[in-house]
Write an enzyme that holds these catalytic residues in place. Structure first.
Site, mmCIF file in Angstrom:
data_model
loop_
_atom_site.group_PDB
_atom_site.id
_atom_site.type_symbol
_atom_site.label_atom_id
_atom_site.label_comp_id
_atom_site.label_asym_id
_atom_site.label_seq_id
_atom_site.Cartn_x
_atom_site.Cartn_y
_atom_site.Cartn_z
ATOM 1 N N GLY A 45 1.090 -1.139 -0.193
ATOM 2 C CA GLY A 45 0.140 -0.064 -0.033
ATOM 3 C C GLY A 45 0.945 1.781 0.100
ATOM 4 O O GLY A 45 1.430 1.208 0.952
ATOM 5 N N GLN A 50 2.642 10.350 1.726
ATOM 6 C CA GLN A 50 4.001 9.155 1.902
ATOM 7 C C GLN A 50 5.579 10.162 0.493
ATOM 8 O O GLN A 50 6.529 8.980 0.259
ATOM 9 C CB GLN A 50 4.128 7.203 1.369
ATOM 10 C CG GLN A 50 2.731 7.309 3.136
ATOM 11 C CD GLN A 50 3.343 5.486 2.936
ATOM 12 O OE1 GLN A 50 2.202 5.371 2.146
ATOM 13 N NE2 GLN A 50 4.062 4.936 3.517
ATOM 14 N N CYS A 92 5.457 -0.465 6.979
ATOM 15 C CA CYS A 92 5.273 0.555 6.222
ATOM 16 C C CYS A 92 6.461 0.859 5.999
ATOM 17 O O CYS A 92 7.128 1.090 6.312
ATOM 18 C CB CYS A 92 4.621 1.211 7.947
ATOM 19 S SG CYS A 92 4.168 3.206 6.978
ATOM 20 N N LEU A 93 5.813 1.538 4.617
ATOM 21 C CA LEU A 93 7.506 1.722 3.429
ATOM 22 C C LEU A 93 7.868 3.217 4.429
ATOM 23 O O LEU A 93 9.478 3.639 3.636
ATOM 24 C CB LEU A 93 6.754 2.310 2.046
ATOM 25 C CG LEU A 93 6.086 0.930 1.475
ATOM 26 C CD1 LEU A 93 5.576 0.915 -0.041
ATOM 27 C CD2 LEU A 93 7.296 0.197 1.132
ATOM 28 N N HIS A 134 -4.487 1.704 7.094
ATOM 29 C CA HIS A 134 -3.365 2.171 7.902
ATOM 30 C C HIS A 134 -3.224 2.669 6.550
ATOM 31 O O HIS A 134 -2.296 4.413 6.849
ATOM 32 C CB HIS A 134 -2.752 0.267 6.970
ATOM 33 C CG HIS A 134 -0.992 0.794 6.925
ATOM 34 N ND1 HIS A 134 -0.300 0.652 8.090
ATOM 35 C CD2 HIS A 134 -0.285 1.832 6.415
ATOM 36 C CE1 HIS A 134 1.422 1.515 7.863
ATOM 37 N NE2 HIS A 134 1.181 2.251 6.982
ATOM 38 N N GLU A 135 -3.732 2.642 5.184
ATOM 39 C CA GLU A 135 -3.435 3.891 4.355
ATOM 40 C C GLU A 135 -4.472 5.265 4.407
ATOM 41 O O GLU A 135 -3.855 6.695 4.086
ATOM 42 C CB GLU A 135 -3.866 3.462 2.652
ATOM 43 C CG GLU A 135 -2.694 2.059 2.574
ATOM 44 C CD GLU A 135 -1.239 2.733 2.764
ATOM 45 O OE1 GLU A 135 -1.391 4.038 2.895
ATOM 46 O OE2 GLU A 135 -0.777 1.565 3.001
ATOM 47 N N HIS A 138 -2.367 7.340 6.684
ATOM 48 C CA HIS A 138 -1.673 7.996 6.140
ATOM 49 C C HIS A 138 -2.255 9.206 5.690
ATOM 50 O O HIS A 138 -1.485 10.443 5.946
ATOM 51 C CB HIS A 138 -0.803 7.659 4.645
ATOM 52 C CG HIS A 138 0.063 6.677 5.697
ATOM 53 N ND1 HIS A 138 0.850 7.400 6.139
ATOM 54 C CD2 HIS A 138 0.853 5.233 4.927
ATOM 55 C CE1 HIS A 138 2.439 6.169 6.095
ATOM 56 N NE2 HIS A 138 1.296 4.713 5.705
HETATM 57 NI NI NI Z 1 1.984 2.752 5.598
#
Ligand code: NI
Length: 170
Positions: A45, A50, A92-93, A134-135, A138
């Site tokens: 995701g 991000q 998470c990236l 989660h997204e 963000h």
């Molecule tokens: Ni993330």
């Protein structure tokens, strides 16, 4: 085009993204970049926040390694129903090299626009439900570290420092 992914504690990760007024070709090009960036980092995701874009868009693909890709695009997403709870070991990236168990709803119903600007609804459970929550976090400037207890947050800080150090040594 692959974009740079912001890493915690970049303050831009704390911005609340703005609703998209209309889905344009320019926005679709951004969505393509987001998908390419997510796949190149092997994430499941990625939110526009991000990559430093302050708009309410995210992409997810929760397909397993042996499965065909399952790219889903969400513009102006909203959760309209949740049910139950589950704990998932999330990554998470923006937090490279760490993962933590986080409690979230087990099932979610989400409403959003697709890449053509058409509204749709989706009911999800398991990993996809985790990814959607989660997204969406963000886009509201909320990060997985916020979901942890004070002790676990400190431990994560140390793990991140260690991961960064290991990275520098490579
Ligand atoms: Ni993330």
């Amino acid at each position: 085009m692959i974009r740079e992914i912001l890493k915690y504690p970049d303050p831009r990760l704390r911005e609340v993204a703005k609703p998209v007024p209309v889905v344009t070709d320019e926005l679709r090009a951004l969505i393509d970049d987001m998908a390419e960036t997510m796949y190149s980092s092997k994430g499941c995701g990625l939110a526009a926040t991000q990559i430093g874009v302050n708009q309410r868009i995210f992409v997810v693909d929760c397909a397993g390694e042996d499965e065909p890709s399952d790219l889903r695009v969400f513009v102006n997403p909203e959760i309209i129903e949740t049910e139950g709870s589950q704990v998932w070991d999330e990554g998470c990236l923006s937090f490279p090299g760490v993962s933590e168990e986080i409690k979230r709803a087990e099932q979610v119903k989400m409403r959003a626009l697709d890449r053509s600007g058409k509204p749709f609804e989706i009911e999800a459970d398991g990993l996809l439900a985790v990814a959607l929550q989660h997204e969406l976090d963000h886009l509201n400037g909320v990060l997985m570290i916020d979901k942890l207890s004070a002790i676990k947050r400190r431990m994560m800080g140390r793990k991140l420092a260690k991961a960064k150090q290991d990275d520098a040594e490579v």
